[in-house]
Design a protein around this motif. Structure first.
Motif, PDB file in Angstrom:
ATOM      1  N   ALA A  27      10.981  -0.816  -6.312  1.00  0.00           N
ATOM      2  CA  ALA A  27       9.641  -0.102  -6.132  1.00  0.00           C
ATOM      3  C   ALA A  27       9.206   0.242  -4.720  1.00  0.00           C
ATOM      4  O   ALA A  27       8.302  -0.332  -4.379  1.00  0.00           O
ATOM      5  N   PRO A  28       9.650   1.027  -3.971  1.00  0.00           N
ATOM      6  CA  PRO A  28       9.037   1.599  -2.891  1.00  0.00           C
ATOM      7  C   PRO A  28       7.941   2.461  -3.030  1.00  0.00           C
ATOM      8  O   PRO A  28       7.578   3.500  -4.188  1.00  0.00           O
ATOM      9  N   SER A  29       6.928   2.368  -2.165  1.00  0.00           N
ATOM     10  CA  SER A  29       5.645   3.467  -1.992  1.00  0.00           C
ATOM     11  C   SER A  29       5.254   3.562  -0.770  1.00  0.00           C
ATOM     12  O   SER A  29       5.398   2.805   0.015  1.00  0.00           O
ATOM     13  N   VAL A  30       4.747   5.006  -0.471  1.00  0.00           N
ATOM     14  CA  VAL A  30       4.232   5.420   0.850  1.00  0.00           C
ATOM     15  C   VAL A  30       2.826   6.090   0.689  1.00  0.00           C
ATOM     16  O   VAL A  30       2.824   7.017  -0.217  1.00  0.00           O
ATOM     17  N   THR A  31       1.988   5.792   1.446  1.00  0.00           N
ATOM     18  CA  THR A  31       0.761   6.493   1.588  1.00  0.00           C
ATOM     19  C   THR A  31       0.325   7.222   2.886  1.00  0.00           C
ATOM     20  O   THR A  31       0.620   6.372   3.881  1.00  0.00           O
ATOM     21  N   MET A  32       0.192   8.228   3.050  1.00  0.00           N
ATOM     22  CA  MET A  32      -0.368   9.102   4.049  1.00  0.00           C
ATOM     23  C   MET A  32      -1.711   9.457   3.978  1.00  0.00           C
ATOM     24  O   MET A  32      -2.186  10.187   2.937  1.00  0.00           O
ATOM     25  N   GLU A  33      -2.458   9.333   5.162  1.00  0.00           N
ATOM     26  CA  GLU A  33      -3.841   9.810   5.303  1.00  0.00           C
ATOM     27  C   GLU A  33      -3.946  11.070   6.111  1.00  0.00           C
ATOM     28  O   GLU A  33      -3.383  11.165   7.203  1.00  0.00           O
ATOM     29  N   PHE A  34      -4.051  11.994   5.625  1.00  0.00           N
ATOM     30  CA  PHE A  34      -4.644  13.411   6.380  1.00  0.00           C
ATOM     31  C   PHE A  34      -5.706  13.349   6.805  1.00  0.00           C
ATOM     32  O   PHE A  34      -5.785  14.063   7.936  1.00  0.00           O
ATOM     33  N   THR A  35      -6.833  13.378   6.351  1.00  0.00           N
ATOM     34  CA  THR A  35      -8.138  13.161   6.872  1.00  0.00           C
ATOM     35  C   THR A  35      -8.782  11.865   6.452  1.00  0.00           C
ATOM     36  O   THR A  35      -8.326  11.074   5.291  1.00  0.00           O
ATOM     37  N   PRO A  36      -9.948  11.271   6.892  1.00  0.00           N
ATOM     38  CA  PRO A  36     -10.522  10.009   6.365  1.00  0.00           C
ATOM     39  C   PRO A  36     -10.852  10.250   4.771  1.00  0.00           C
ATOM     40  O   PRO A  36     -10.938   9.354   3.996  1.00  0.00           O
ATOM     41  N   GLN A  37     -11.081  11.461   4.032  1.00  0.00           N
ATOM     42  CA  GLN A  37     -11.435  11.639   2.896  1.00  0.00           C
ATOM     43  C   GLN A  37      -9.869  11.896   1.943  1.00  0.00           C
ATOM     44  O   GLN A  37     -10.274  12.045   0.642  1.00  0.00           O
ATOM     45  N   THR A  38      -8.961  12.301   2.565  1.00  0.00           N
ATOM     46  CA  THR A  38      -7.963  12.788   1.798  1.00  0.00           C
ATOM     47  C   THR A  38      -6.550  12.053   2.178  1.00  0.00           C
ATOM     48  O   THR A  38      -6.307  11.755   3.307  1.00  0.00           O
ATOM     49  N   SER A  39      -5.910  11.561   1.091  1.00  0.00           N
ATOM     50  CA  SER A  39      -4.661  10.675   1.170  1.00  0.00           C
ATOM     51  C   SER A  39      -3.620  11.107  -0.054  1.00  0.00           C
ATOM     52  O   SER A  39      -3.979  11.636  -1.028  1.00  0.00           O
ATOM     53  N   LEU A  40      -2.362  10.812   0.113  1.00  0.00           N
ATOM     54  CA  LEU A  40      -1.349  11.114  -0.597  1.00  0.00           C
ATOM     55  C   LEU A  40      -0.458   9.788  -0.759  1.00  0.00           C
ATOM     56  O   LEU A  40      -0.124   9.301   0.222  1.00  0.00           O
ATOM     57  N   THR A  41      -0.398   9.305  -1.931  1.00  0.00           N
ATOM     58  CA  THR A  41       0.575   8.178  -2.273  1.00  0.00           C
ATOM     59  C   THR A  41       1.521   8.716  -2.971  1.00  0.00           C
ATOM     60  O   THR A  41       1.555   9.322  -4.193  1.00  0.00           O
TER      61      THR A  41
END
Length: 75
Positions: A27-41
């Protein structure tokens, strides 16, 4: 960017003789933060269980499908 990998592999003998069982889970996972209030996991999971039955009349393997899930959070 943050990442994580969860993995498990197992090999064991079943309750009856010669009923060897193998299984794995990944089970891999990746989280990207675009701004301090927005992220995508992005999350993914893959698993399989393989067992040798005591007789040849049963199918030797059973597999589960790959599941992909995406979650998004915004404040």
């Amino acid at each position: 960017m943050y990442y994580r990998l969860v993995a498990q592999a197992r090999r064991e003998d079943g309750m009856q003789r010669e009923t060897n069982m193998k299984s794995y889970y990944l089970a891999p996972s990746v989280t990207m933060e675009f701004t301090p209030q927005t992220s995508l996991t992005l999350l993914a999971a893959c698993s399989a269980k393989m067992a040798a039955p005591p007789t040849a009349s049963c199918p030797p393997t059973a597999r589960s499908p790959i599941r992909l899930m995406a979650a998004s959070t915004a404040a």
